[in-house]
Design a protein around this motif. Structure first.
Motif, PDB file in Angstrom:
ATOM      1  N   GLY A 233       0.778  -1.233   0.000  1.00 40.72           N
ATOM      2  CA  GLY A 233       0.000   0.000   0.000  1.00 40.72           C
ATOM      3  C   GLY A 233       0.805   1.276   0.000  1.00 40.72           C
ATOM      4  N   GLY A 234       2.065   1.215   0.443  1.00 41.41           N
ATOM      5  CA  GLY A 234       2.849   2.437   0.522  1.00 41.41           C
ATOM      6  C   GLY A 234       4.214   2.188   1.115  1.00 41.41           C
ATOM      7  N   ALA A 235       4.868   3.276   1.528  1.00 37.14           N
ATOM      8  CA  ALA A 235       6.226   3.204   2.081  1.00 37.14           C
ATOM      9  C   ALA A 235       6.196   3.534   3.561  1.00 37.14           C
ATOM     10  N   LEU A 236       7.127   2.928   4.306  1.00 36.55           N
ATOM     11  CA  LEU A 236       7.155   3.096   5.762  1.00 36.55           C
ATOM     12  C   LEU A 236       8.603   3.128   6.231  1.00 36.55           C
ATOM     13  N   ILE A 237       8.888   3.931   7.241  1.00 35.89           N
ATOM     14  CA  ILE A 237      10.195   3.927   7.868  1.00 35.89           C
ATOM     15  C   ILE A 237      10.244   2.740   8.826  1.00 35.89           C
ATOM     16  N   CYS A 238      11.152   1.808   8.570  1.00 31.75           N
ATOM     17  CA  CYS A 238      11.174   0.532   9.290  1.00 31.75           C
ATOM     18  C   CYS A 238      12.484   0.331  10.041  1.00 31.75           C
ATOM     19  N   PRO A 239      12.434  -0.375  11.169  1.00 28.15           N
ATOM     20  CA  PRO A 239      13.658  -0.740  11.883  1.00 28.15           C
ATOM     21  C   PRO A 239      14.363  -1.878  11.150  1.00 28.15           C
ATOM     22  N   ARG A 240      15.571  -1.615  10.664  1.00 26.09           N
ATOM     23  CA  ARG A 240      16.272  -2.576   9.798  1.00 26.09           C
ATOM     24  C   ARG A 240      16.648  -3.855  10.536  1.00 26.09           C
ATOM     25  N   ARG A 241      17.105  -3.741  11.777  1.00 27.80           N
ATOM     26  CA  ARG A 241      17.575  -4.914  12.506  1.00 27.80           C
ATOM     27  C   ARG A 241      16.394  -5.760  13.002  1.00 27.80           C
ATOM     28  N   THR A 242      15.366  -5.111  13.531  1.00 26.65           N
ATOM     29  CA  THR A 242      14.211  -5.848  14.042  1.00 26.65           C
ATOM     30  C   THR A 242      13.519  -6.637  12.937  1.00 26.65           C
ATOM     31  N   LEU A 243      13.507  -6.082  11.731  1.00 23.67           N
ATOM     32  CA  LEU A 243      12.832  -6.732  10.605  1.00 23.67           C
ATOM     33  C   LEU A 243      13.826  -7.419   9.667  1.00 23.67           C
ATOM     34  N   THR A 244      14.916  -7.913  10.242  1.00 24.44           N
ATOM     35  CA  THR A 244      15.931  -8.609   9.449  1.00 24.44           C
ATOM     36  C   THR A 244      15.325  -9.711   8.590  1.00 24.44           C
ATOM     37  N   ASP A 245      14.453 -10.526   9.173  1.00 25.14           N
ATOM     38  CA  ASP A 245      13.882 -11.661   8.446  1.00 25.14           C
ATOM     39  C   ASP A 245      13.067 -11.200   7.243  1.00 25.14           C
ATOM     40  N   GLN A 246      12.305 -10.126   7.410  1.00 25.14           N
ATOM     41  CA  GLN A 246      11.469  -9.636   6.315  1.00 25.14           C
ATOM     42  C   GLN A 246      12.321  -9.107   5.159  1.00 25.14           C
TER      43      GLN A 246
END
Length: 309
Positions: A233-246
């Motif tokens: 749906g769009g863009a989001l500022i994400c935590p890179r380390r927490t979402l490593t798997d994604q």
């Protein structure tokens, strides 16, 4: 409560096929036949009244909305697996209560906790996620994972890792959005979370886009904004380390990895007035060792990428 749930076998079959991208691989993982998996998928689609995969069943590509649902089901199955392990065989397993922020708990800690359970079968991890606004200090816990915003507290603590924030989109959106330069993101819908003030503005400033923004949709919680992002749906500022798997699985794409800003630092905090002090120490040591190993692998991968470039 009158729950209307599809058969568990069908859920397990669908989640496995969506995750592995193959009926054959799912059949091997679940120790059933290829035909049994296909039958369970058909039964689930019949129960839902809608298809879950594209028309070409040789490739078994899940539809966009099915990808998000499969991811959610995977987390539910992980949680069910952990809780079942607590009830299975050794009913005297010592329960170690752990609390962590919602995204950290569901996207990072729980998917890794089975490694701990394999090594320490006599300790049952009971992970509870917390939402912003909840007073976690009043919750029953032996170990807590919190950010630097929650410190100091009158308990021992140890740093786990410092987070980096990056702009992320789904591969579906990245393929059609023509994101050549950071300013191109302003043509897309931007997502934000009411519980993470200023992160979008911080990244835009680092990208040279301070004070500029297109259409912004705000969600009450980060995990809701994340689901909307994963769905394309769009863009989001994400935590890179927490979402490593994604990021590693390709569920999220980082268009400009060179533009990252500092995020929160996570700490593990533990109580000392507990009869499970030894178990607490074992978990903290495992958590520290596991995060150090992940950091080393990430550094090695980054160095290899820079060498190629």
């Amino acid at each position: 409560m009158n729950r209307k749930l599809p058969p568990l076998k069908s859920i397990a079959a669908f989640e496995s096929v969506a995750r592995l991208g193959s009926v054959t691989k799912a059949a091997n993982e679940l120790f059933v036949t290829h035909g049994a998996i296909s039958k369970q998928i058909a039964a689930l689609e019949g129960w839902l009244g809608r298809p879950l995969f594209g028309a070409n069943r040789k490739q078994m590509r899940p539809l966009p909305e099915a990808v998000t649902w499969a991811r959610t089901l995977g987390e539910v199955l992980d949680t069910l697996n952990i809780s079942a392990a607590q009830m299975r065989d050794d009913r005297q397993a010592r329960v170690l209560r752990i609390i962590a922020p919602s995204t950290m708990a569901t996207r990072w800690l729980i998917p890794r906790s089975w490694h701990f359970s394999e090594q320490h079968g006599d300790i049952a991890l009971q992970v509870r996620h917390t939402d912003s606004g909840e007073d976690w200090r009043d919750m029953p816990f032996d170990v807590a994972i919190r950010t630097d915003q929650d410190l100091p507290v009158p308990m021992p603590s140890q740093k786990i890792f410092s987070e980096e924030l990056t702009l992320a989109v789904s591969p579906r959106l990245a393929a059609k959005a023509n994101l050549w330069r950071p300013a191109d993101i302003l043509r897309q819908r931007l997502f934000a979370s009411q519980t993470r003030h200023g992160e979008l503005e911080q990244w835009l400033a680092a990208a040279g886009l301070a004070g500029q923004a297109g259409a912004i949709t705000s969600f009450p919680h980060f995990y809701l904004a994340l689901e909307a992002t994963l769905a394309g749906g769009g863009a989001l500022i994400c935590p890179r380390r927490t979402l490593t798997d994604q990021f590693q699985r390709g569920d999220l794409v980082e268009p400009w990895p060179q533009i990252r800003v500092a995020g929160p630092t996570f700490f593990v905090i533990w109580r000392t007035n507990t009869s499970l002090q030894k178990d607490v120490e074992i978990f903290v040591q495992w958590l520290t060792r596991m995060t150090e190993n992940e950091a080393q692998r990430a550094a090695a991968a980054s160095a290899e990428l820079h060498a190629v470039l």
